[in-house]
Design a protein around this motif. Structure first.
Motif, PDB file in Angstrom:
ATOM      1  N   GLY A   1      44.754  41.792  41.878  1.00  0.00           N
ATOM      2  CA  GLY A   1      45.393  42.892  41.176  1.00  0.00           C
ATOM      3  C   GLY A   1      44.804  43.170  39.808  1.00  0.00           C
ATOM      4  N   ASP A   2      45.567  43.941  39.001  1.00  0.00           N
ATOM      5  CA  ASP A   2      45.090  44.356  37.684  1.00  0.00           C
ATOM      6  C   ASP A   2      44.918  43.179  36.735  1.00  0.00           C
ATOM      7  OD1 ASP A   2      44.992  46.968  38.489  1.00  0.00           O
ATOM      8  OD2 ASP A   2      46.929  47.513  37.628  1.00  0.00           O
ATOM      9  N   THR A   3      45.861  42.223  36.760  1.00  0.00           N
ATOM     10  CA  THR A   3      45.724  41.066  35.884  1.00  0.00           C
ATOM     11  C   THR A   3      44.469  40.282  36.240  1.00  0.00           C
ATOM     12  OG1 THR A   3      48.128  40.903  35.618  1.00  0.00           O
ATOM     13  CG2 THR A   3      46.831  38.955  35.061  1.00  0.00           C
ATOM     14  N   GLY A   4      44.203  40.129  37.524  1.00  0.00           N
ATOM     15  CA  GLY A   4      42.989  39.461  37.952  1.00  0.00           C
ATOM     16  C   GLY A   4      41.750  40.192  37.474  1.00  0.00           C
ATOM     17  N   ALA A   5      41.750  41.526  37.563  1.00  0.00           N
ATOM     18  CA  ALA A   5      40.609  42.309  37.093  1.00  0.00           C
ATOM     19  C   ALA A   5      40.394  42.116  35.601  1.00  0.00           C
ATOM     20  CB  ALA A   5      40.819  43.788  37.418  1.00  0.00           C
ATOM     21  N   ASP A   6      41.485  42.087  34.838  1.00  0.00           N
ATOM     22  CA  ASP A   6      41.361  41.876  33.389  1.00  0.00           C
ATOM     23  C   ASP A   6      40.788  40.495  33.083  1.00  0.00           C
ATOM     24  OD1 ASP A   6      42.429  44.384  33.045  1.00  0.00           O
ATOM     25  OD2 ASP A   6      44.447  43.672  32.551  1.00  0.00           O
TER      26      ASP A   6
ATOM     27  N   THR B   1      37.263  48.162  40.994  1.00  0.00           N
ATOM     28  CA  THR B   1      37.834  48.150  39.653  1.00  0.00           C
ATOM     29  C   THR B   1      36.735  48.221  38.597  1.00  0.00           C
ATOM     30  OG1 THR B   1      37.757  45.735  39.408  1.00  0.00           O
ATOM     31  CG2 THR B   1      39.705  46.686  40.501  1.00  0.00           C
ATOM     32  N   TYR B   2      37.155  48.571  37.377  1.00  0.00           N
ATOM     33  CA  TYR B   2      36.215  48.611  36.263  1.00  0.00           C
ATOM     34  C   TYR B   2      35.568  47.249  36.048  1.00  0.00           C
ATOM     35  CZ  TYR B   2      39.194  45.913  33.116  1.00  0.00           C
ATOM     36  OH  TYR B   2      39.902  44.889  32.524  1.00  0.00           O
ATOM     37  N   ALA B   3      36.313  46.173  36.318  1.00  0.00           N
ATOM     38  CA  ALA B   3      35.801  44.823  36.085  1.00  0.00           C
ATOM     39  C   ALA B   3      34.680  44.485  37.062  1.00  0.00           C
ATOM     40  CB  ALA B   3      36.933  43.810  36.201  1.00  0.00           C
ATOM     41  N   ILE B   4      34.846  44.841  38.317  1.00  0.00           N
ATOM     42  CA  ILE B   4      33.810  44.564  39.300  1.00  0.00           C
ATOM     43  C   ILE B   4      32.596  45.462  39.070  1.00  0.00           C
ATOM     44  CG2 ILE B   4      33.262  44.629  41.767  1.00  0.00           C
ATOM     45  CD1 ILE B   4      34.904  42.212  40.896  1.00  0.00           C
ATOM     46  N   GLU B   5      32.812  46.663  38.528  1.00  0.00           N
ATOM     47  CA  GLU B   5      31.673  47.503  38.161  1.00  0.00           C
ATOM     48  C   GLU B   5      30.790  46.800  37.131  1.00  0.00           C
ATOM     49  OE1 GLU B   5      32.988  51.241  36.742  1.00  0.00           O
ATOM     50  OE2 GLU B   5      33.421  52.060  38.731  1.00  0.00           O
ATOM     51  N   GLU B   6      31.401  45.974  36.301  1.00  0.00           N
ATOM     52  CA  GLU B   6      30.648  45.249  35.279  1.00  0.00           C
ATOM     53  C   GLU B   6      29.878  44.066  35.849  1.00  0.00           C
ATOM     54  OE1 GLU B   6      33.646  46.200  31.512  1.00  0.00           O
ATOM     55  OE2 GLU B   6      33.601  44.186  32.398  1.00  0.00           O
ATOM     56  N   GLY B   7      30.187  43.650  37.042  1.00  0.00           N
ATOM     57  CA  GLY B   7      29.510  42.522  37.665  1.00  0.00           C
ATOM     58  C   GLY B   7      30.495  41.628  38.389  1.00  0.00           C
ATOM     59  N   GLY B   8      29.981  40.539  38.938  1.00  0.00           N
ATOM     60  CA  GLY B   8      30.844  39.611  39.645  1.00  0.00           C
ATOM     61  C   GLY B   8      30.944  39.929  41.121  1.00  0.00           C
TER      62      GLY B   8
END
Length: 495
Positions: A293-298, A340-347
């Protein structure tokens, strides 16, 4: 399709706000959004709004924002009037505009066969312009009722309830156990996703309207609820649902395993220059985030900024499909895959994995590996998981830091155990139709009564409980839904 802007922004052809370049933004804690408000383009988006006879966008919005109305006002260039209509149902549009998943957009009628109106962009632009041009000002009440109300918790539900009750003329005091006002808007959401000056300026506005704030007071521990009741005519508990859901498997007591919210709070405190006990840094570590979820993405995005060696986000659920399932038609929220924006950054992302155990391979008391099993789930008619079906076991993943972000189980009520509060089977505080708890005069709002949810629901809950408290104190409420404008419109000055 998206395209790269010459200045390094990632833009959608119909959007005037995008994300800063993913590689660049992981090097700092500045907001990830790239602001290029184009009044003409936003006006064109407002013009696309069909002003439907049945505005499904409003149905998709948990607080019933008057979306067609402020879309039309933006199209006509009447930005200050648009701000008034936005504030009519939402005390803090920037809170929702920057953090809400925008369920209104997929519910837009155009989304049935085209791109939706960029509702979230318009909302952000309206409130941003309101602050820039000085249209958002304190509006203290002209008369006081002599009634006193205590709000416990200063997240979006508590702040919305406080502002509405204060404007009804009651004297409001907000109690917060942390050292700063704002709840999870301050400590639960990373700075790069939501800049904290947006909370600070709203708190200044509320203070100038006459609301008193007392931070560093843990009601129930520092101040008994019964004692609080003696000094106030009504009490509202807006304490959130912060008891984290755990992973009770072998090896859970190893070092290097944290709750995601604990990790995010520590980094937010560090970014604010406030004291932090036992800061955990992801630099050079192999990080596994449990929870899709969102917390995980953050957590993923924060680990990137701290310089993690690698990051993987693991979900127990299967990967959502690219297209809508047949049983998920418009205007329902699309149950489709969203990067998500976080996965766009990598990972990396991994799906359908259940934790079987945490392993210390070298005997130093720290986690080194996670053992997984690949699973399917049988579900009931509500879509809830019922029975686990193991398809594969013995899957291993190295991990130096594990962040558990699989949701929350309900409010932290231990400090309030001396009271007569009733907890439901869902582990939230029980309320009646008036949003009153099992203790007369003690009301409950937000996640504490409805369970873990999103910011827009919390604001709506705060507004709802304010109406109920006002009616309980005065016999009838002067805070009708969707009609009380927190910042009354002045003659529009256009652009």
């Amino acid at each position: 399709m998206s395209e790269n802007h010459p200045d390094g922004f990632l833009l959608h052809p119909r959007r005037t706000i995008g994300y800063r370049d993913a590689r660049a933004r992981t090097r700092d804690y500045q907001q990830i959004y790239a602001f290029e408000w184009d009044s003409k383009e936003l006006g064109n988006q407002g013009q696309r709004c069909m002003d439907c006879g049945v505005p499904t966008c409003m149905g998709g919005c948990p607080i019933g924002n008057l979306i067609p109305e402020w879309n039309d006002l933006v199209y006509r260039g009447l930005w200050e009037e648009a701000l008034a209509r936005l504030h009519a149902t939402n005390n803090f549009p920037e809170f929702t505009g920057y953090t809400c998943p925008a369920p209104c957009e997929p519910a837009c009628t155009l989304a049935s066969n085209d791109d939706a109106v960029t509702i979230k962009d318009i909302e952000r632009a309206i409130v941003d312009m309101g602050w820039e041009r000085g249209w958002i000002v304190p509006c203290p009440p002209t008369q006081r009722t002599g009634k006193r109300v205590a709000i416990v918790g200063s997240g979006p539900a508590g702040l919305a309830a406080a502002q509405q009750l204060n404007r009804a003329g009651h004297a409001v005091t907000v109690f917060e156990r942390d050292d700063v006002i704002g709840g999870l808007m301050v400590y639960g959401i990373p700075d790069f996703k939501f800049a904290k000056h947006m909370v600070a300026r709203r708190v200044r506005q509320l203070r100038d309207e006459g609301i008193e704030f007392r931070a560093g007071v843990n009601v129930g521990a520092d101040l008994p609820l019964a004692e609080l009741q003696e000094g106030f005519d009504a009490v509202c508990l807006a304490i959130g649902a912060l008891r984290p859901r755990d992973v009770p498997v072998p090896g859970r007591d190893l070092k290097g395993i944290l709750f995601g919210m604990e990790y995010l709070t520590a980094e937010n405190r560090r970014q604010a220059g406030r004291p932090v006990d036992g800061v955990t840094d992801a630099r050079g570590k192999r990080v596994v985030v449990l929870g899709g979820g969102d917390t995980g993405a953050d957590c993923v995005a924060t680990a990137h900024r701290q310089g993690a060696r690698e990051v993987v986000q693991v979900s127990i659920n299967p990967r959502p499909p690219e297209e809508r399932p047949e049983d998920n038609p418009w205007p329902q929220q699309p149950q489709t895959y969203r990067r998500t924006y976080a996965i766009e950054e990598g990972g990396e992302e991994a799906f359908s994995l259940n934790v079987a155990g945490f392993v210390d391979t070298d005997g130093d008391g720290r986690v080194d590996r996670i053992d997984f099993e690949r699973v399917d789930w049988e579900r009931d008619r509500h879509g809830r998981r019922t029975e686990k079906i193991v398809r594969e076991s013995g899957i291993q993943r190295p991990a130096d830091l594990v962040l558990i972000a699989i949701g929350f189980e309900g409010p932290e009520v231990d400090p309030l155990q001396e009271s007569r509060l009733t907890v439901t089977e869902r582990k939230v505080l029980e309320t009646d139709a008036r949003k009153m708890s099992s203790i007369p005069g003690v009301f409950v709002a937000g996640d504490a009564s409805r369970g873990q949810s999103i910011v827009v629901w919390a604001i709506g809950e705060g507004r709802d409980v304010a109406r109920r408290i006002d009616a309980w104190l005065m016999g009838t409420s002067r805070l009708p839904p969707s009609l009380q404008t927190p910042n009354p419109p002045s003659p529009p000055r256009g652009l």
